[in-house]
Design an enzyme around this catalytic site. Structure first.
Site, PDB file in Angstrom:
ATOM      1  CG  ASN A 160      -1.924   1.131   1.218  1.00  0.00           C
ATOM      2  OD1 ASN A 160      -1.882   2.009   0.360  1.00  0.00           O
ATOM      3  ND2 ASN A 160      -2.819   1.137   2.180  1.00  0.00           N
ATOM      4  NE  ARG A 220      -6.474   2.088  -0.248  1.00  0.00           N
ATOM      5  CZ  ARG A 220      -6.445   3.254   0.377  1.00  0.00           C
ATOM      6  NH1 ARG A 220      -5.323   3.688   0.919  1.00  0.00           N
ATOM      7  NH2 ARG A 220      -7.530   3.994   0.464  1.00  0.00           N
ATOM      8  CG  HIS A 259     -12.597   4.490   2.600  1.00  0.00           C
ATOM      9  ND1 HIS A 259     -13.234   5.675   2.904  1.00  0.00           N
ATOM     10  CD2 HIS A 259     -11.275   4.738   2.674  1.00  0.00           C
ATOM     11  CE1 HIS A 259     -12.335   6.613   3.145  1.00  0.00           C
ATOM     12  NE2 HIS A 259     -11.131   6.064   3.018  1.00  0.00           N
ATOM     13  NE  ARG A 292      -8.862  13.116   1.224  1.00  0.00           N
ATOM     14  CZ  ARG A 292      -8.933  11.791   1.183  1.00  0.00           C
ATOM     15  NH1 ARG A 292      -9.644  11.191   0.243  1.00  0.00           N
ATOM     16  NH2 ARG A 292      -8.305  11.059   2.098  1.00  0.00           N
ATOM     17  CD  GLU A 301      -8.378  -0.199   4.144  1.00  0.00           C
ATOM     18  OE1 GLU A 301      -8.964   0.630   3.409  1.00  0.00           O
ATOM     19  OE2 GLU A 301      -7.515   0.108   4.979  1.00  0.00           O
TER      20      GLU A 301
END
Length: 403
Positions: free
Chosen positions: A8, A92, A180, A240, A377
């Protein structure tokens, strides 16, 4: 020992995990590590399956100036000191665009197609692709699998997938993707094991971290998400803004004279908790600060999370359970409590003692169940990678038998 390497990659770090594969295809985590401080203060840290320290070493800045260099250092350490030679590498990749609704074996053509979506995920996509390119160049025969954060949401109904814009733009790929997805997929697969009584029902999952979103699950399937075309929409995040009137962007361009690249940088790096507080994008720092701007940023985050939960409850036409996950969701007692307090109208009522000790179920008996479930994940990436490897092997065996 057969292994799968999971990567990742971010802008200044490469996180990696190694999973062993047993004879029955079961995965077990063996190594977890990262190279961070890329281009500034590079450092390799890694631990074993039991949390035992395997490495903690600093490097001169000139040795690790970019993500491919960080991957090379991590790879050499894994190969030379841990004797890890993976069967395949799973990555990922944040945005799969309209082309990819599931994980895929990577080649140069796939990378080229994925690079087109870099402008839709500038904080992630270019860095996700950097180690893939590096491995393709240096180890072309090593299988690599791209696992997408958008894939889990790709079977949304059209009414949830479309924007109210001319349909030709939807055909070009301007649609609501959701992100996600690897995290939500893990929760959806875990619920039947840990809470089977609600796994097939209507569940809202809050993935709350520096990047934050929420997802509505019905029967383990994503039916709505707070994020859309990019990872800017929905909840406020570390840097964000979350939901914002498009007219604000027109104002920035026409009145402030900001270029498209300046607006992009502004939206991805200067807004959210950082913009509201003027102090930090880290929820922990904001909660410990005595400044009123920090308190406002935290309250705004809580308010918007509860507001979006109401939207998802409408999409599900009711709620059978609520799940907190990711960094803030798994670790912040007060944020969970404050969001839950605003969801009393949905039957949510936390048990302060259970919430305070980060229990699996933190709601009072007889109320809407609320759970804290750590996400994984990386395990999902490893599972997708192994599945594609087996599929590739089975196809090759079939071709041999036919010929």
């Amino acid at each position: 020992m057969d292994t799968i390497l999971v990567v990742n990659a971010g802008s200044s770090s490469v996180k990696f995990q190694v999973f062993a594969v047993d004879n029955d295809g079961r995965l077990s985590r063996q190594i977890k590590g990262q190279v961070d401080g890329v281009g500034s203060r590079p450092r390799l840290r890694a631990s074993g399956a039991a949390g035992d320290k395997l490495a903690d070493r600093a490097y001169p800045i000139q040795n690790i100036q970019d993500v491919p260099a960080a991957l090379r250092v991590a790879g050499e350490w894994l190969r030379d000191e841990q004797q890890v030679v993976p069967l395949a590498v799973g990555h990922r990749v944040v945005h799969g665009g309209p082309d990819y609704d599931r994980s895929v074996l990577v080649d140069h053509n796939v990378v080229s197609r994925l690079d087109r979506y870099s402008m839709l995920a500038p904080l992630h996509q270019p860095h996700n692709l950097a180690p893939i390119r590096s491995l393709l160049a240096n180890f072309p025969s090593l299988p690599q699998v791209a696992c997408f954060d958008t894939a889990f949401h790709r079977d949304h109904d059209d009414v949830a997938d479309y924007y109210a814009i001319p349909r030709r733009l939807h055909a070009e790929g301007v649609r609501r993707y959701g992100f996600h997805g690897l995290s939500y997929e893990y929760i959806a697969k875990t619920l039947p094991k840990v809470a089977p009584e609600i796994a097939s029902g209507r569940v809202i999952v809050a993935h709350l971290g520096s990047g934050a979103s929420m997802c509505a699950l019905r029967g383990g399937r994503s039916v709505e998400s707070t994020m859309g075309f990019t990872a800017l929409d929905g909840l406020p995040m570390g840097t964000r803004p979350g939901q914002i009137d498009p007219g604000v962007l027109l104002y920035l361009a026409s009145t402030k004279g900001m270029s498209a690249s300046e607006v992009q940088d502004f939206l991805y790096r200067e807004c959210g908790l950082k913009g509201l507080s003027g102090i930090s994008n880290d929820m922990r720092e904001l909660q410990s600060s005595g400044e009123p701007e920090a308190a406002f940023a935290v309250e705004y985050f809580v308010y918007r999370a509860a507001l979006n939960a109401g939207m998802l409850a409408a999409a599900l036409q009711g709620v059978d359970a609520f799940v907190f996950t990711a960094g803030i969701g798994e670790n912040s007692v007060s944020i969970r409590a404050r969001i839950a307090e605003r969801l009393g109208w949905l039957g949510v009522d936390l048990d302060p003692l259970e919430n305070g000790r980060h229990a699996f179920q933190i709601s009072r008996a007889g109320t809407t169940p609320v759970y804290v479930i750590p996400t994984d994940e990386e395990l999902m990436i490893a599972q997708h990678t192994l599945s594609l490897l087996w599929s590739r092997y089975s196809s090759a065996k079939t071709r041999e038998q036919v010929s």
